[in-house]
Design a protein around this motif. Structure first.
Motif, PDB file in Angstrom:
ATOM      1  N   LYS A 148      53.177   2.470 116.917  1.00  0.00           N
ATOM      2  CA  LYS A 148      53.774   2.338 118.252  1.00  0.00           C
ATOM      3  C   LYS A 148      54.330   0.921 118.449  1.00  0.00           C
ATOM      4  O   LYS A 148      55.403   0.748 119.041  1.00  0.00           O
ATOM      5  N   GLU A 149      53.605  -0.094 117.952  1.00  0.00           N
ATOM      6  CA  GLU A 149      54.090  -1.469 118.059  1.00  0.00           C
ATOM      7  C   GLU A 149      55.389  -1.643 117.276  1.00  0.00           C
ATOM      8  O   GLU A 149      56.319  -2.313 117.738  1.00  0.00           O
ATOM      9  N   ALA A 150      55.449  -1.047 116.075  1.00  0.00           N
ATOM     10  CA  ALA A 150      56.665  -1.141 115.265  1.00  0.00           C
ATOM     11  C   ALA A 150      57.845  -0.498 115.979  1.00  0.00           C
ATOM     12  O   ALA A 150      58.968  -1.030 115.975  1.00  0.00           O
ATOM     13  N   GLU A 151      57.590   0.652 116.616  1.00  0.00           N
ATOM     14  CA  GLU A 151      58.652   1.328 117.356  1.00  0.00           C
ATOM     15  C   GLU A 151      59.053   0.535 118.587  1.00  0.00           C
ATOM     16  O   GLU A 151      60.239   0.404 118.908  1.00  0.00           O
TER      17      GLU A 151
ATOM     18  N   PRO B 209      42.605   3.127 110.510  1.00  0.00           N
ATOM     19  CA  PRO B 209      42.356   3.606 111.879  1.00  0.00           C
ATOM     20  C   PRO B 209      43.287   2.987 112.911  1.00  0.00           C
ATOM     21  O   PRO B 209      43.382   3.485 114.029  1.00  0.00           O
ATOM     22  N   MET B 210      43.992   1.912 112.542  1.00  0.00           N
ATOM     23  CA  MET B 210      44.934   1.276 113.452  1.00  0.00           C
ATOM     24  C   MET B 210      46.347   1.840 113.304  1.00  0.00           C
ATOM     25  O   MET B 210      47.294   1.311 113.884  1.00  0.00           O
ATOM     26  N   LEU B 211      46.506   2.907 112.527  1.00  0.00           N
ATOM     27  CA  LEU B 211      47.833   3.434 112.224  1.00  0.00           C
ATOM     28  C   LEU B 211      48.644   3.732 113.483  1.00  0.00           C
ATOM     29  O   LEU B 211      49.784   3.287 113.623  1.00  0.00           O
ATOM     30  N   ALA B 212      48.079   4.512 114.409  1.00  0.00           N
ATOM     31  CA  ALA B 212      48.824   4.924 115.591  1.00  0.00           C
ATOM     32  C   ALA B 212      49.242   3.713 116.432  1.00  0.00           C
ATOM     33  O   ALA B 212      50.373   3.638 116.926  1.00  0.00           O
ATOM     34  N   PHE B 213      48.345   2.741 116.553  1.00  0.00           N
ATOM     35  CA  PHE B 213      48.644   1.552 117.356  1.00  0.00           C
ATOM     36  C   PHE B 213      49.783   0.752 116.732  1.00  0.00           C
ATOM     37  O   PHE B 213      50.752   0.390 117.410  1.00  0.00           O
ATOM     38  N   CYS B 214      49.684   0.483 115.412  1.00  0.00           N
ATOM     39  CA  CYS B 214      50.703  -0.337 114.758  1.00  0.00           C
ATOM     40  C   CYS B 214      52.036   0.397 114.667  1.00  0.00           C
ATOM     41  O   CYS B 214      53.096  -0.229 114.736  1.00  0.00           O
TER      42      CYS B 214
ATOM     43  N   ALA C 297      60.071  -1.950 109.745  1.00  0.00           N
ATOM     44  CA  ALA C 297      58.880  -1.475 109.040  1.00  0.00           C
ATOM     45  C   ALA C 297      58.633   0.001 109.299  1.00  0.00           C
ATOM     46  O   ALA C 297      58.054   0.688 108.451  1.00  0.00           O
ATOM     47  N   GLN C 298      59.062   0.507 110.462  1.00  0.00           N
ATOM     48  CA  GLN C 298      58.846   1.927 110.754  1.00  0.00           C
ATOM     49  C   GLN C 298      59.687   2.826 109.850  1.00  0.00           C
ATOM     50  O   GLN C 298      59.427   4.030 109.761  1.00  0.00           O
TER      51      GLN C 298
ATOM     52  N   VAL D 199      44.253  -7.100 120.655  1.00  0.00           N
ATOM     53  CA  VAL D 199      44.916  -6.622 119.441  1.00  0.00           C
ATOM     54  C   VAL D 199      46.431  -6.780 119.559  1.00  0.00           C
ATOM     55  O   VAL D 199      47.118  -7.136 118.597  1.00  0.00           O
ATOM     56  N   SER D 200      46.972  -6.551 120.750  1.00  0.00           N
ATOM     57  CA  SER D 200      48.416  -6.672 120.953  1.00  0.00           C
ATOM     58  C   SER D 200      48.896  -8.110 120.796  1.00  0.00           C
ATOM     59  O   SER D 200      50.077  -8.348 120.512  1.00  0.00           O
ATOM     60  N   ALA D 201      47.999  -9.069 120.985  1.00  0.00           N
ATOM     61  CA  ALA D 201      48.385 -10.474 120.858  1.00  0.00           C
ATOM     62  C   ALA D 201      48.565 -10.893 119.407  1.00  0.00           C
ATOM     63  O   ALA D 201      49.164 -11.930 119.119  1.00  0.00           O
ATOM     64  N   LEU D 202      48.057 -10.078 118.460  1.00  0.00           N
ATOM     65  CA  LEU D 202      48.171 -10.399 117.050  1.00  0.00           C
ATOM     66  C   LEU D 202      49.482  -9.852 116.492  1.00  0.00           C
ATOM     67  O   LEU D 202      49.977  -8.833 116.953  1.00  0.00           O
ATOM     68  N   PRO D 203      50.043 -10.514 115.481  1.00  0.00           N
ATOM     69  CA  PRO D 203      51.273  -9.987 114.873  1.00  0.00           C
ATOM     70  C   PRO D 203      51.012  -8.661 114.175  1.00  0.00           C
ATOM     71  O   PRO D 203      49.986  -8.486 113.510  1.00  0.00           O
ATOM     72  N   MET D 204      51.930  -7.720 114.328  1.00  0.00           N
ATOM     73  CA  MET D 204      51.789  -6.398 113.739  1.00  0.00           C
ATOM     74  C   MET D 204      52.266  -6.423 112.298  1.00  0.00           C
ATOM     75  O   MET D 204      53.281  -7.032 111.973  1.00  0.00           O
ATOM     76  N   HIS D 205      51.520  -5.785 111.403  1.00  0.00           N
ATOM     77  CA  HIS D 205      51.941  -5.627 110.009  1.00  0.00           C
ATOM     78  C   HIS D 205      51.819  -4.151 109.673  1.00  0.00           C
ATOM     79  O   HIS D 205      50.719  -3.605 109.605  1.00  0.00           O
TER      80      HIS D 205
END
Length: 255
Positions: A189-192, A182-187, A198-199, A167-173
């Motif tokens: 954290k990626e944005a931060e 359900p991916m809210l927390a992961f994305c 986007a954050q 999942v981390s290898a994919l671009p975050m949107h």
């Protein structure tokens, strides 16, 4: 129904349509499809939305219903064309049926679907083919096999680690519409982690355009870096106007 209008059925309950989205075929089921002889095919969508005082209904739910009908109409037009007809054989309007107040009495309204269908067709035309997207995915973006119920604790940890890597290898949107994902927390954290604008919200991300990080935006706003592109100059201009407005209101910003 398309080629022999004289013998067309007037109403079909729950017709099934194929819908191609970026090369992936799915199936849609309408509530009712109507066709008068020598007339046009018209979708009819039935919703249990209460309509108060003959005009007032939940605008968000009505909007969702209209977008749903637009998908049906695009699929229906594609089917008609494949069957040897023309897109004009599908009406530009649809019938939306709701309940009158909290009673069981139905009320129907004709909805002009042209702007919604035109917008949806434009959006679909921008979608890349799913096969091409998969071919371009980075090598680590391969999900492991599903976790078996009898998997050992070590195997579960390995699967979780492999899933996180994929999942981390994919671009975050990330944006305002992610609150129920359900991916809210992961994305988030990626944005931060990537200092993404986007954050700060979708509006901030749209305002910054290709200036993708908060630090880059503040460097431009604070004059620590000169803008070199149209997007960067637009960011400086927008925030300069906002800063001037706040200064007039007695608010001093510290860059």
């Amino acid at each position: 129904m398309v080629n022999t209008a004289d013998s067309a059925l007037h109403l079909i309950r729950h017709p099934l349509l194929e819908f191609d989205l970026a090369g992936v075929t799915t199936h849609l089921e309408l509530d009712v499809l109507s066709c008068a002889s020598l007339g046009q095919l018209t979708p009819i969508e039935i919703k249990s939305l209460p309509l108060h005082h003959q005009t007032d209904a939940d605008p968000h739910k009505v909007g969702a219903a209209v977008r749903q009908i637009a998908v049906y109409m695009v699929a229906l037009r594609r089917l008609v064309i494949v069957s040897g007809g023309t897109r004009d054989q599908v009406a530009d309007q649809a019938l939306l049926v709701m309940t009158s107040g909290f009673s069981m009495r139905p009320e129907a309204f004709v909805v002009d679907m042209r702007p919604h269908v035109d917008h949806l067709e434009w959006v679909l035309a921008q979608q890349p083919n799913a096969g091409l997207v998969l071919a371009d995915l980075p090598r680590p973006a391969i999900l492991p096999s599903p976790m078996a119920p009898e998997a050992s604790p070590e195997e579960k940890l390995e699967i979780k680690a492999a899933t996180k890597e994929a999942v981390s290898a994919l671009p975050m949107h990330y944006g305002d519409g992610c609150a129920t994902c359900p991916m809210l927390a992961f994305c988030a954290k990626e944005a931060e982690l990537h200092d993404s604008v986007a954050q700060m919200g979708t509006q901030a991300a749209n305002a910054c355009g290709s200036v993708g990080t908060i630090s880059a935006a503040f460097d431009l706003i604070g004059g620590r870096r000169m803008p070199v592109s149209g997007a960067e100059r637009a960011v400086v201009a927008d925030f300069s106007r906002a800063s001037a407005a706040l200064a007039l209101a007695g608010v001093q910003l510290d860059h």
